[in-house]
Design an enzyme around this catalytic site. Sequence first.
Site, PDB file in Angstrom:
ATOM      1  N   GLU A  46       0.813  -1.223   0.000  1.00 40.05           N
ATOM      2  CA  GLU A  46       0.000   0.000   0.000  1.00 40.05           C
ATOM      3  C   GLU A  46       0.843   1.268   0.000  1.00 40.05           C
ATOM      4  OE1 GLU A  46      -2.860   0.121   3.204  1.00 40.05           O
ATOM      5  OE2 GLU A  46      -3.271  -2.005   2.985  1.00 40.05           O
ATOM      6  N   ASP A  47       1.951   1.252   0.710  1.00 46.25           N
ATOM      7  CA  ASP A  47       2.699   2.478   0.985  1.00 46.25           C
ATOM      8  C   ASP A  47       3.967   2.668   0.160  1.00 46.25           C
ATOM      9  OD1 ASP A  47       0.734   2.915   2.838  1.00 46.25           O
ATOM     10  OD2 ASP A  47       1.959   2.381   4.568  1.00 46.25           O
TER      11      ASP A  47
END
Length: 115
Positions: free
Chosen positions: A32-33
């Site tokens: 996600e990051d």
Amino acid sequence: NHPVGVMNILCNEGGVVDMSTLIAAVLHDTVEDTNTSEDEILTEFGEEVSGIVKEVTDDKSLPKQERKRLQNRKMHPTKAKKQKLVKLADKLYKLERFKQRNSCWLDSRKSCRIS
């Protein structure tokens, strides 16, 4: 550091010693990051770690309401224990951080209700 904090909760408070679960805890927000793909995690850490990470990763391309619905499904009792452990430790970490950051506000609200 959030990922290490999630791992620490599992290890120190939950007594988790399974290395795949602990590695997945550290990697749980990586897809996600960062620009890291699920395939890269599979290649570097294997199928078990990759599977746990994949299950706890939100699809940011979906609307927020749909992501929340899918999160609830991921916590269904039939889902694998390791994935649930990582997800719950993530939630606990966030709750502890909220409590730390808002302790003055929480304390003032508590005293307001008591008096």
